[in-house]
Design a protein around this motif. Structure first.
Motif, mmCIF file in Angstrom:
data_model
loop_
_atom_site.group_PDB
_atom_site.id
_atom_site.type_symbol
_atom_site.label_atom_id
_atom_site.label_comp_id
_atom_site.label_asym_id
_atom_site.label_seq_id
_atom_site.Cartn_x
_atom_site.Cartn_y
_atom_site.Cartn_z
ATOM 1 N N ILE A 136 -29.030 98.781 114.861
ATOM 2 C CA ILE A 136 -28.871 99.321 113.515
ATOM 3 C C ILE A 136 -29.440 100.733 113.475
ATOM 4 O O ILE A 136 -30.471 101.025 114.065
ATOM 5 N N THR A 137 -28.753 101.622 112.763
ATOM 6 C CA THR A 137 -29.262 102.960 112.527
ATOM 7 C C THR A 137 -29.983 102.951 111.189
ATOM 8 O O THR A 137 -29.429 102.544 110.177
ATOM 9 N N TYR A 138 -31.223 103.384 111.210
ATOM 10 C CA TYR A 138 -32.068 103.369 110.026
ATOM 11 C C TYR A 138 -32.220 104.773 109.458
ATOM 12 O O TYR A 138 -31.705 105.739 110.013
ATOM 13 N N ASP A 139 -32.998 104.889 108.381
ATOM 14 C CA ASP A 139 -33.292 106.197 107.803
ATOM 15 C C ASP A 139 -34.066 107.025 108.820
ATOM 16 O O ASP A 139 -34.588 106.506 109.807
ATOM 17 N N ASP A 140 -34.155 108.327 108.581
ATOM 18 C CA ASP A 140 -34.765 109.255 109.536
ATOM 19 C C ASP A 140 -36.212 108.897 109.877
ATOM 20 O O ASP A 140 -36.623 108.987 111.032
ATOM 21 N N THR A 141 -36.992 108.486 108.894
ATOM 22 C CA THR A 141 -38.397 108.157 109.133
ATOM 23 C C THR A 141 -38.529 106.949 110.052
ATOM 24 O O THR A 141 -39.332 106.955 110.995
ATOM 25 N N THR A 142 -37.738 105.925 109.797
ATOM 26 C CA THR A 142 -37.778 104.729 110.645
ATOM 27 C C THR A 142 -37.290 105.046 112.051
ATOM 28 O O THR A 142 -37.868 104.568 113.037
ATOM 29 N N MET A 143 -36.261 105.867 112.159
ATOM 30 C CA MET A 143 -35.766 106.249 113.485
ATOM 31 C C MET A 143 -36.813 107.056 114.252
ATOM 32 O O MET A 143 -36.941 106.911 115.468
ATOM 33 N N GLU A 144 -37.612 107.854 113.556
ATOM 34 C CA GLU A 144 -38.690 108.601 114.200
ATOM 35 C C GLU A 144 -39.738 107.616 114.752
ATOM 36 O O GLU A 144 -40.240 107.788 115.856
ATOM 37 N N TYR A 145 -40.038 106.576 113.979
ATOM 38 C CA TYR A 145 -40.958 105.538 114.447
ATOM 39 C C TYR A 145 -40.379 104.830 115.676
ATOM 40 O O TYR A 145 -41.088 104.618 116.673
ATOM 41 N N ILE A 146 -39.121 104.475 115.644
ATOM 42 C CA ILE A 146 -38.479 103.799 116.780
ATOM 43 C C ILE A 146 -38.498 104.701 118.015
ATOM 44 O O ILE A 146 -38.767 104.237 119.133
ATOM 45 N N ARG A 147 -38.249 106.003 117.832
ATOM 46 C CA ARG A 147 -38.331 106.938 118.958
ATOM 47 C C ARG A 147 -39.761 106.971 119.523
ATOM 48 O O ARG A 147 -39.951 106.978 120.741
ATOM 49 N N ALA A 148 -40.753 106.990 118.637
ATOM 50 C CA ALA A 148 -42.142 106.989 119.099
ATOM 51 C C ALA A 148 -42.427 105.726 119.910
ATOM 52 O O ALA A 148 -43.029 105.795 120.989
ATOM 53 N N MET A 149 -42.005 104.576 119.396
ATOM 54 C CA MET A 149 -42.220 103.325 120.136
ATOM 55 C C MET A 149 -41.536 103.364 121.498
ATOM 56 O O MET A 149 -42.093 102.886 122.495
ATOM 57 N N GLY A 150 -40.343 103.929 121.548
ATOM 58 C CA GLY A 150 -39.643 104.050 122.827
ATOM 59 C C GLY A 150 -40.420 104.908 123.809
ATOM 60 O O GLY A 150 -40.593 104.543 124.977
ATOM 61 N N MET A 151 -40.908 106.042 123.333
ATOM 62 C CA MET A 151 -41.669 106.946 124.194
ATOM 63 C C MET A 151 -42.983 106.302 124.644
ATOM 64 O O MET A 151 -43.369 106.396 125.810
ATOM 65 N N ILE A 152 -43.661 105.639 123.720
ATOM 66 C CA ILE A 152 -44.934 104.980 124.045
ATOM 67 C C ILE A 152 -44.704 103.859 125.051
ATOM 68 O O ILE A 152 -45.399 103.773 126.068
ATOM 69 N N ASN A 153 -43.736 102.997 124.788
ATOM 70 C CA ASN A 153 -43.475 101.877 125.700
ATOM 71 C C ASN A 153 -43.076 102.361 127.095
ATOM 72 O O ASN A 153 -43.504 101.780 128.094
ATOM 73 N N GLN A 154 -42.277 103.418 127.162
ATOM 74 C CA GLN A 154 -41.883 103.948 128.473
ATOM 75 C C GLN A 154 -43.089 104.479 129.239
ATOM 76 O O GLN A 154 -43.234 104.229 130.442
ATOM 77 N N GLU A 155 -43.966 105.214 128.552
ATOM 78 C CA GLU A 155 -45.144 105.767 129.225
ATOM 79 C C GLU A 155 -46.116 104.661 129.621
ATOM 80 O O GLU A 155 -46.679 104.685 130.719
ATOM 81 N N LEU A 156 -46.306 103.679 128.749
ATOM 82 C CA LEU A 156 -47.172 102.555 129.108
ATOM 83 C C LEU A 156 -46.621 101.819 130.324
ATOM 84 O O LEU A 156 -47.376 101.442 131.221
ATOM 85 N N ALA A 157 -45.318 101.612 130.368
ATOM 86 C CA ALA A 157 -44.702 100.933 131.516
ATOM 87 C C ALA A 157 -44.873 101.758 132.786
ATOM 88 O O ALA A 157 -45.105 101.211 133.866
ATOM 89 N N ARG A 158 -44.785 103.072 132.661
ATOM 90 C CA ARG A 158 -44.934 103.943 133.829
ATOM 91 C C ARG A 158 -46.342 103.841 134.411
ATOM 92 O O ARG A 158 -46.508 103.754 135.626
ATOM 93 N N ILE A 159 -47.363 103.813 133.555
ATOM 94 C CA ILE A 159 -48.736 103.822 134.057
ATOM 95 C C ILE A 159 -49.300 102.419 134.312
ATOM 96 O O ILE A 159 -50.339 102.284 134.941
#
Length: 177
Positions: A136-159
């Motif tokens: 689902i595509t959400y409002d801009d604020t929610t999508m910013e949160y989802i992008r943050a979670m994606g970036m955080i999860n990727q970095e956590l998985a990397r380290i």
């Protein structure tokens, strides 16, 4: 440890942390801010799940690096910490002020805090939600949160040494080593 809502990731994370910390000090880093009856019930359910398991709870909804000062200094090398959960921490950091912070600011702050915390314990177990699968595509604020979670999860998985996805209560090792 990641998974969808209701996947069993919290239960698995507690069991996994118990195995890692047989003779160690156990900390449970709670990041949820309670809003309403549903939130209160969820917190109570998690408290009941870990009752009698020897966890010392630290409530830290933002600024995760501040946990370090709340742990016993003499025990840090023999400490295992379980952070529950990253999605709450990210939301709290992003929406703690009148204007939401950007995904880059939130990601950088959280990753830096996690790296500092990780240096202060023998083992750090982190629970995070998989928030990307509904399509689902959400409002801009929610999508910013989802992008943050994606970036955080990727970095956590990397380290991370190990990454586990819990699917319908079944742990699936995604990364080992």
């Amino acid at each position: 440890i990641t998974g969808g809502s209701g996947s069993g990731k919290s239960s698995y994370a507690e069991s996994y942390t118990m195995k890692l910390s047989e003779n160690s000090k156990r900390y449970y880093i709670a990041t949820m801010q309670v809003f309403g009856e549903e939130g209160r019930k969820k917190v109570e359910r998690h408290r009941e799940m870990r009752a009698g398991k020897g966890f010392f709870t630290i409530e830290q909804p933002t600024d995760v690096e501040q946990v370090i000062g709340k742990m016993c200094a003499s025990e840090k090398e023999d400490t295992v910490a379980l952070l529950e959960c990253m999605s709450n921490l990210a939301a709290n950091e992003m929406f703690s002020e009148e204007q939401p912070k950007s995904c880059n600011v939130v990601t950088e702050k959280i990753i830096q805090g996690i790296k500092e915390l990780n240096k202060s314990v023998r083992q750090l177990v982190i629970v995070s939600n998989n928030v990307f699968e509904d399509g689902i595509t959400y409002d801009d604020t929610t999508m910013e949160y989802i992008r943050a979670m994606g970036m955080i999860n990727q970095e956590l998985a990397r380290i991370a040494d190990k990454v586990v996805e819990v699917v319908v209560g079944i742990p699936v090792v995604v990364k080992e080593g």
